[in-house]
Write an enzyme that holds these catalytic residues in place. Structure first.
Site, PDB file in Angstrom:
ATOM      1  N   LYS A  52      48.658  37.020  41.078  1.00 31.79           N
ATOM      2  CA  LYS A  52      48.913  38.442  40.775  1.00 31.79           C
ATOM      3  C   LYS A  52      48.227  39.339  41.814  1.00 31.79           C
ATOM      4  CE  LYS A  52      49.393  37.326  35.894  1.00 31.79           C
ATOM      5  NZ  LYS A  52      48.771  37.283  34.557  1.00 31.79           N
ATOM      6  N   GLN A  96      43.124  38.530  31.710  1.00 35.93           N
ATOM      7  CA  GLN A  96      43.822  37.239  31.666  1.00 35.93           C
ATOM      8  C   GLN A  96      43.430  36.477  30.396  1.00 35.93           C
ATOM      9  OE1 GLN A  96      46.158  36.280  34.041  1.00 35.93           O
ATOM     10  NE2 GLN A  96      46.598  34.562  32.676  1.00 35.93           N
ATOM     11  N   ASP A 119      49.925  44.955  30.796  1.00 35.56           N
ATOM     12  CA  ASP A 119      50.382  43.696  30.190  1.00 35.56           C
ATOM     13  C   ASP A 119      51.249  43.966  28.959  1.00 35.56           C
ATOM     14  OD1 ASP A 119      49.970  41.297  31.453  1.00 35.56           O
ATOM     15  OD2 ASP A 119      47.893  41.073  30.776  1.00 35.56           O
TER      16      ASP A 119
END
Ligand code: NAD
Length: 296
Positions: A52, A96, A119
């Site tokens: 990412k 994450q 997200d």
């Protein structure tokens, strides 16, 4: 059978974002900036976060990787999030998952400023998505929708069978495919570990989205001729023939299933790169929306 090529589609999206980011620079606007929080030493999580961060650099975004130790307390992680929430240079925050067990994932997700929720896991984003409002969509389901859009797959009226009900893939893609949009307008059956007659349901599906994380679970006899198969699963399977010692396997047995399908995503090279494209689009959007709010 044709391939839904996630590498190709994501490349198109990245090039578009690269141009738009450069244009922002020309106009004197700020560079989109993603903060990625990685806790502990999970090999797969590190690989995903590094990919990412690398993708941000490729399109001209700034990124900050914050690495925290496995033994971090919940309150220390919450204060890291709070700092990022109020930092005007940070547009998007991703934490994450999974997190170590002493930390509540829900508390951390709820603490993220919804304006920076790239997200799309915050309840505000999820609520808006359910209502069909414009919002951050979780990166993987967003990537799947972008892939179907890229290949102009007409989904209206099709029966989609989604396997898996997680908050990051199965449940949101089932909602998106049922929305009154293109892609969308599907009749959706959401299956999970307690579903009866899964094989029969799969055989009735025009679209199968496999997101259960069981390598090569979908076999040719579970798929109707001409079906569209979106394989979300990525599992590391030991493979002494590979330098890394493992191979990546999807949830479908590609070699036998692919010839029956009209369209299929490969693993790797299908949903994975599209997930990154979804995250980049969300980060760009967060940056543009924060321009708008600072202009008011
Ligand atoms: P998860 O473990 O949170 O959820 C799995 C779901 O599958 C559960 O809802 C469970 O009920 C269901 N399930 C398990 N066994 C089943 C069975 N035998 N029959 C029917 N349903 C069953 O997993 P997740 O986080 O949603 O991820 C699923 C897979 O997708 C994993 O392989 C993961 O690595 C992969 N993934 C890929 C990407 C990507 O970018 N390509 C992103 C996220 C997740």
């Amino acid at each position: 059978m044709e391939i839904l090529d996630g590498r190709l589609a994501s490349q198109t999206i990245r090039e578009e974002l690269k141009l738009k980011t450069a244009q922002r620079g020309v106009e004197g606007k700020k560079t989109p900036h993603l903060a990625a929080v990685l806790v502990g030493n999970n090999g797969a999580s590190e690989t995903y976060v590094n990919a990412k961060v690398k993708a941000c650099a490729e399109v001209g975004f700034k990124s900050t990787l914050i690495k925290l130790t496995e033994d971090i307390t919940e309150s220390a992680l919450l204060s890291t999030i709070e700092k990022l929430n109020v930092d005007p240079d940070i547009d998007g925050i991703l934490v994450q998952l999974p997190l170590p067990k002493q930390v509540s994932e829900n508390k951390i997700i709820n603490a993220i400023n919804p304006l920076k929720d790239v997200d799309g896991f915050h309840p505000v984003s999820v609520g808006k998505m359910i209502q069909g409002l414009d919002t951050f969509i979780p990166a993987t389901p967003y990537g799947i929708m972008l892939l179907l859009e890229h290949y102009k797959i007409e989904t209206a009226g099709l029966h989609a069978v989604v396997i898996g009900r997680s908050n990051i893939v199965g449940r949101p893609i089932s909602i998106l495919l049922s929305n009154n949009t293109q892609p969308g307008n599907c009749t959706v059956t959401l299956c999970h570990s307690r579903t009866r007659n899964l094989e029969a349901l799969c055989r009735e599906a025009d679209i199968i989205v496999a997101a259960l994380g069981k390598p090569e679970f979908i076999r040719a006899d579970m798929v109707k001729g001409g079906a569209i198969l979106v394989d979300v699963g990525i599992t590391r399977v030991a493979d002494p023939g590979k330098k890394s010692g493992f191979a990546l396997k999807g949830d479908a047995h590609f070699e036998s299933v692919a010839p029956k399908c009209s369209w299929i995503t490969p693993v790797p090279g299908g949903v994975g790169p599209m997930t990154i494209a979804g995250l980049l689009k969300n980060t760009f959007r967060a940056c543009e929306e924060q321009d708008d709010s600072s202009e008011q």
